[in-house]
Design an enzyme around this catalytic site. Structure first.
Site, PDB file in Angstrom:
ATOM      1  N   HIS A   1      -6.254   9.498 -22.288  1.00 34.13           N
ATOM      2  CA  HIS A   1      -6.487  10.902 -21.925  1.00 34.13           C
ATOM      3  C   HIS A   1      -7.176  10.987 -20.562  1.00 34.13           C
ATOM      4  CE1 HIS A   1      -8.138  15.084 -22.881  1.00 34.13           C
ATOM      5  NE2 HIS A   1      -8.916  14.681 -21.898  1.00 34.13           N
TER       6      HIS A   1
ATOM      7  N   ARG B   1     -14.429  20.442 -14.749  1.00 35.09           N
ATOM      8  CA  ARG B   1     -14.316  20.551 -16.202  1.00 35.09           C
ATOM      9  C   ARG B   1     -15.689  20.471 -16.843  1.00 35.09           C
ATOM     10  NH1 ARG B   1     -14.051  16.494 -20.147  1.00 35.09           N
ATOM     11  NH2 ARG B   1     -12.846  16.991 -22.022  1.00 35.09           N
TER      12      ARG B   1
ATOM     13  N   ASP C   1     -18.663  26.603 -34.970  1.00 35.81           N
ATOM     14  CA  ASP C   1     -17.515  27.487 -34.804  1.00 35.81           C
ATOM     15  C   ASP C   1     -16.367  26.921 -35.628  1.00 35.81           C
ATOM     16  OD1 ASP C   1     -15.577  29.329 -33.636  1.00 35.81           O
ATOM     17  OD2 ASP C   1     -16.981  29.519 -31.968  1.00 35.81           O
TER      18      ASP C   1
END
Length: 262
Positions: A184, A197, A206
């Site tokens: 990644h 980022r 959440d």
């Protein structure tokens, strides 16, 4: 008497300057430190707001400015315009503090204003910043590449992509996840200069697992970055990627309020 008054004035100016410096340092610290809570509150302006006369809307905007000033000692806020680029919402606010309660208090006061009573809170994401998990296990050349600084200059576009992983991701051993995250990360290196980022961990806070936040001046690079990330093995474990994706522009709150009072 004039000398005393002048001296007092100088002292007040020095004190005010010191307060500005402290505020700037605190902002940079909150944006860099682990253990800081971030809340993304996304709003759509209800039709009733636009039916009010301009004077009433201007008064409502002034109330909002007061709320931002009131909470400035406990939270830092960034505002973004979605209107024109999204039908889902008109703007969102990103709030940081060392206590989630501070984020909540700010947003409760915001939604209690005249404008706030006409806001539909379409989405709210909550997360916390942490130290990097996988980078310590990366090869030295990749660690060095990750030190690449973003290009100087304004990055007017913001993209927020909420992510939820599948169960298979979490039961995969650390070395297996590390290998996928290396792949990644390799796919992101070409864009480190043009895409900033920031990652928030959201599991347990959440329905999401991560909130990924990006700033860029080159949306074409961001588009290519995401295509590259869709091709790596780690993407197989993204049970949710976006939905919604937020695309907007970084704007001062005064500018957003001016747009909402036209």
């Amino acid at each position: 008497m004039k000398v005393v008054t002048l001296a007092a004035g100088v002292m007040l100016l020095i004190a005010a300057s010191a307060q500005v410096v402290v505020a700037q340092v605190d902002r940079e610290k909150l944006l860099a430190d682990p253990g800081v809570y971030g809340t993304f509150a996304v709003f759509k302006v209800a039709d009733g707001w636009w039916q009010m006369d301009k004077a009433a809307r201007s008064a409502g905007a002034a109330e909002v400015k007061t709320v931002f000033q009131k909470h400035a000692e406990k939270v830092i806020t960034d505002s973004y315009l979605l209107r024109g680029l999204s039908e889902k919402a008109d703007f969102f606010v990103r709030v940081h503090s060392t206590e989630m309660l501070n984020n909540q208090n700010f947003l409760v006061d915001l939604m209690s204003t005249s404008l706030g009573k006409h806001l539909i809170n379409t989405h709210t994401f909550n997360g916390i910043t942490k130290k990097v998990n996988y980078v310590p296990g990366f090869p030295d050349d990749l660690k060095e590449a990750l030190k690449t600084k973003p290009d100087p200059g304004a990055k007017p576009y913001v993209i927020v992509v909420p992510i939820r992983k599948d169960a298979e991701w979490w039961i995969t051993a650390q070395d297996g996840r590390g290998a996928m995250m290396k792949e990644h990360t390799d796919a992101t290196v070409a864009y480190l200069k043009t895409v900033k980022r920031k990652l928030y961990h959201a599991s347990g806070l959440d329905d999401l697992d991560f909130i990924t936040y990006f700033e860029t001046a080159k949306l074409d690079d961001f588009n290519n970055l995401v295509i590259g990330l869709e091709r790596v093995k780690e993407n197989r474990h993204n049970a949710q990627f976006g939905n919604p994706v937020l695309l907007g522009t970084i704007r001062p709150v005064d500018e957003i309020l001016e747009i909402l009072t036209r």
